[in-house]
Design a protein around this motif. Structure first.
Motif, mmCIF file in Angstrom:
data_model
loop_
_atom_site.group_PDB
_atom_site.id
_atom_site.type_symbol
_atom_site.label_atom_id
_atom_site.label_comp_id
_atom_site.label_asym_id
_atom_site.label_seq_id
_atom_site.Cartn_x
_atom_site.Cartn_y
_atom_site.Cartn_z
ATOM 1 N N LEU A 125 0.830 -1.205 0.000
ATOM 2 C CA LEU A 125 0.000 0.000 0.000
ATOM 3 C C LEU A 125 0.865 1.256 0.000
ATOM 4 C CD1 LEU A 125 -2.832 -1.042 2.504
ATOM 5 C CD2 LEU A 125 -2.965 -0.884 0.002
ATOM 6 N N GLN A 126 1.999 1.185 0.701
ATOM 7 C CA GLN A 126 2.927 2.326 0.687
ATOM 8 C C GLN A 126 3.498 2.528 -0.714
ATOM 9 O OE1 GLN A 126 6.459 2.832 0.393
ATOM 10 N NE2 GLN A 126 6.235 4.984 1.007
ATOM 11 N N MET A 127 3.753 1.411 -1.420
ATOM 12 C CA MET A 127 4.253 1.485 -2.789
ATOM 13 C C MET A 127 3.231 2.134 -3.718
ATOM 14 S SD MET A 127 6.034 -2.293 -3.058
ATOM 15 C CE MET A 127 6.290 -2.206 -4.835
ATOM 16 N N ILE A 128 1.946 1.882 -3.455
ATOM 17 C CA ILE A 128 0.882 2.416 -4.320
ATOM 18 C C ILE A 128 0.567 3.876 -3.983
ATOM 19 C CG2 ILE A 128 -1.540 2.201 -4.995
ATOM 20 C CD1 ILE A 128 -1.300 -0.808 -4.375
ATOM 21 N N PHE A 129 0.423 4.163 -2.694
ATOM 22 C CA PHE A 129 -0.069 5.485 -2.281
ATOM 23 C C PHE A 129 0.973 6.378 -1.619
ATOM 24 C CE2 PHE A 129 -3.716 2.505 -1.899
ATOM 25 C CZ PHE A 129 -4.509 3.048 -2.901
ATOM 26 N N GLY A 130 2.142 5.826 -1.286
ATOM 27 C CA GLY A 130 3.146 6.580 -0.538
ATOM 28 C C GLY A 130 3.723 7.749 -1.323
ATOM 29 N N ARG A 131 4.065 8.774 -0.597
ATOM 30 C CA ARG A 131 4.716 9.953 -1.177
ATOM 31 C C ARG A 131 5.954 10.287 -0.350
ATOM 32 N NH1 ARG A 131 1.629 8.573 -4.296
ATOM 33 N NH2 ARG A 131 0.002 9.690 -5.420
ATOM 34 N N ASN A 132 6.993 10.766 -0.991
ATOM 35 C CA ASN A 132 8.229 11.119 -0.286
ATOM 36 C C ASN A 132 8.088 12.495 0.367
ATOM 37 O OD1 ASN A 132 9.608 8.769 -0.911
ATOM 38 N ND2 ASN A 132 10.366 9.576 -2.849
ATOM 39 N N LYS A 133 7.572 12.507 1.600
ATOM 40 C CA LYS A 133 7.435 13.741 2.358
ATOM 41 C C LYS A 133 8.614 13.885 3.312
ATOM 42 C CE LYS A 133 2.377 13.487 2.165
ATOM 43 N NZ LYS A 133 1.123 13.422 2.957
ATOM 44 N N VAL A 134 8.804 15.086 3.821
ATOM 45 C CA VAL A 134 9.917 15.316 4.744
ATOM 46 C C VAL A 134 9.420 15.975 6.022
ATOM 47 C CG1 VAL A 134 11.657 15.475 2.945
ATOM 48 C CG2 VAL A 134 10.458 17.545 3.673
ATOM 49 N N SER A 135 10.156 15.738 7.097
ATOM 50 C CA SER A 135 9.848 16.320 8.403
ATOM 51 C C SER A 135 10.775 17.504 8.651
ATOM 52 C CB SER A 135 10.034 15.244 9.477
ATOM 53 O OG SER A 135 10.049 15.814 10.756
ATOM 54 N N SER A 136 10.426 18.304 9.633
ATOM 55 C CA SER A 136 11.298 19.417 10.014
ATOM 56 C C SER A 136 12.365 18.945 11.009
ATOM 57 C CB SER A 136 10.471 20.546 10.653
ATOM 58 O OG SER A 136 9.760 20.063 11.783
ATOM 59 N N SER A 137 12.236 17.699 11.481
ATOM 60 C CA SER A 137 13.174 17.145 12.460
ATOM 61 C C SER A 137 14.409 16.571 11.773
ATOM 62 C CB SER A 137 12.494 16.042 13.275
ATOM 63 O OG SER A 137 11.326 16.518 13.900
ATOM 64 N N THR A 138 15.477 16.452 12.531
ATOM 65 C CA THR A 138 16.699 15.822 12.027
ATOM 66 C C THR A 138 17.031 14.614 12.901
ATOM 67 O OG1 THR A 138 18.031 17.335 13.353
ATOM 68 C CG2 THR A 138 17.642 17.941 11.043
ATOM 69 N N LEU A 139 17.927 13.786 12.420
ATOM 70 C CA LEU A 139 18.257 12.541 13.104
ATOM 71 C C LEU A 139 19.419 12.704 14.078
ATOM 72 C CD1 LEU A 139 17.976 9.965 10.197
ATOM 73 C CD2 LEU A 139 16.630 9.955 12.291
ATOM 74 N N GLY A 140 19.234 12.177 15.299
ATOM 75 C CA GLY A 140 20.313 12.105 16.267
ATOM 76 C C GLY A 140 20.676 10.649 16.512
ATOM 77 N N LYS A 141 21.669 10.419 17.348
ATOM 78 C CA LYS A 141 22.118 9.053 17.609
ATOM 79 C C LYS A 141 21.020 8.170 18.212
ATOM 80 C CE LYS A 141 26.912 10.579 18.280
ATOM 81 N NZ LYS A 141 28.029 10.719 19.265
ATOM 82 N N PRO A 142 20.278 8.645 19.246
ATOM 83 C CA PRO A 142 19.209 7.802 19.811
ATOM 84 C C PRO A 142 18.132 7.466 18.776
ATOM 85 C CG PRO A 142 19.735 9.618 21.287
ATOM 86 C CD PRO A 142 20.412 9.914 19.991
ATOM 87 N N SER A 143 17.772 8.465 17.947
ATOM 88 C CA SER A 143 16.748 8.237 16.921
ATOM 89 C C SER A 143 17.201 7.178 15.924
ATOM 90 C CB SER A 143 16.443 9.537 16.176
ATOM 91 O OG SER A 143 15.963 10.520 17.048
ATOM 92 N N LEU A 144 18.441 7.267 15.490
ATOM 93 C CA LEU A 144 18.979 6.289 14.545
ATOM 94 C C LEU A 144 18.993 4.887 15.151
ATOM 95 C CD1 LEU A 144 21.953 8.289 12.988
ATOM 96 C CD2 LEU A 144 19.972 7.390 11.746
ATOM 97 N N GLY A 145 19.358 4.799 16.419
ATOM 98 C CA GLY A 145 19.380 3.500 17.087
ATOM 99 C C GLY A 145 17.997 2.880 17.173
ATOM 100 N N LEU A 146 16.988 3.702 17.517
ATOM 101 C CA LEU A 146 15.616 3.202 17.629
ATOM 102 C C LEU A 146 15.054 2.816 16.263
ATOM 103 C CD1 LEU A 146 14.138 5.660 20.277
ATOM 104 C CD2 LEU A 146 14.589 3.216 20.568
ATOM 105 N N ILE A 147 15.346 3.634 15.250
ATOM 106 C CA ILE A 147 14.917 3.317 13.888
ATOM 107 C C ILE A 147 15.539 1.995 13.444
ATOM 108 C CG2 ILE A 147 15.160 3.999 11.454
ATOM 109 C CD1 ILE A 147 14.931 6.930 12.483
#
Length: 268
Positions: A125-147
């Motif tokens: 469904l993401q392949m059919i309807f997904g769009r490449n949007k962006v957030s105002s946030s940036t990635l830090g070390k904890p975020s990368l680890g959780l992702i």
């Protein structure tokens, strides 16, 4: 003819198909390999769903090691890999992949099959309807680890490299699409490596697994798929200039949904 040889030959064909679609549409081979392997294991090796499903996941993951290394090497030469992102994301991915693989071997094969099918529908469904949007946030070390932790867990549970999950997330956090794909390719190798080793450990010396198995990894399938997919992926990549990949991706996504529905309701 030995069943293992027949399986190997069929996987050469399967690998050819997987490689073309991977090169053409940028999708993970596991989305094709797992359902195909499951069908062949049940009908050629006479393995029930309880054991065939973790074998399908594990074997699919093992092929990603080969295809992912080839892809990551190319992206490294092109400068598309950010070592900061990969380093901290990979730490979470390693842990997530181990947990995902062990979880997959502890639940019933039927439940694992339905979880896989449900997650494939979400990706489709993401392949059919997904769009490449962006957030105002940036990635830090904890975020990368959780992702990485989440990506590793789900990817090991599905037998995929994780690009379908990781690329949209990195793009959301303002990472250039080319770098997102490059980082996902290398992270896919981490998923596959730690996930495969975990499946091998969990299935080591299990008497119900067929000959030529290394834990839950069925080696004739691993090598058959890897040999041809690495070759045909280049062909698929060249076809992108000649075909409407957006339309093909939507058609392929519909196909994935139909296959997943079949897996959920258990039709033979």
């Amino acid at each position: 003819m030995d069943v293992a040889i027949i399986f190997f030959l069929l996987c050469l064909v399967l690998g050819s198909i997987v490689g073309i679609f991977a090169g053409l549409l940028g999708i993970g081979g596991g989305l094709i390999i797992v359902p195909a392997f499951l069908f062949m294991a049940q009908h050629l090796l006479n393995i029930d769903i309880e054991h065939a499903m973790p074998m399908a996941i594990a074997t699919s993951l093992s092929t990603v090691i080969f295809t992912g290394l080839s892809s990551a090497r190319t992206h490294l030469k092109l400068g598309n890999i950010d070592t900061y992102i990969v380093t901290y994301c990979a730490l979470g991915i390693a842990v997530g992949a181990i947990l995902g693989a062990f979880f997959a071997t502890k639940i019933s094969g039927v439940l694992l099959q339905r979880i896989f099918a449900g997650l494939v529908i979400v990706i489709a469904l993401q392949m059919i309807f997904g769009r490449n949007k962006v957030s105002s946030s940036t990635l830090g070390k904890p975020s990368l680890g959780l992702i990485g932790l989440g990506t590793g867990f789900i990817s090991a549970l599905m037998g995929i490299g994780g690009g379908a999950l990781l690329v949209p997330i990195l793009v959301w956090f303002q990472i250039n699409i080319k770098k997102a794909i490059g980082c996902a390719a290398l992270c896919g190798v981490v998923v596959a490596s730690f996930g495969s080793v975990s499946f091998i450990y969990s299935g080591f010396n299990k008497e119900y697994l067929p000959d030529y198995s290394l834990g839950y990894v069925y080696l004739p399938a691993t090598f058959g798929i890897a040999i041809t997919s690495m070759i045909t992926a280049r062909i698929g990549a060249k076809l992108t200039a000649k075909l409407d990949t957006k339309k093909l991706k939507r058609i392929f996504a519909v196909f994935l949904v139909l296959v997943s529905i079949r897996m959920i309701i258990g039709l033979e």
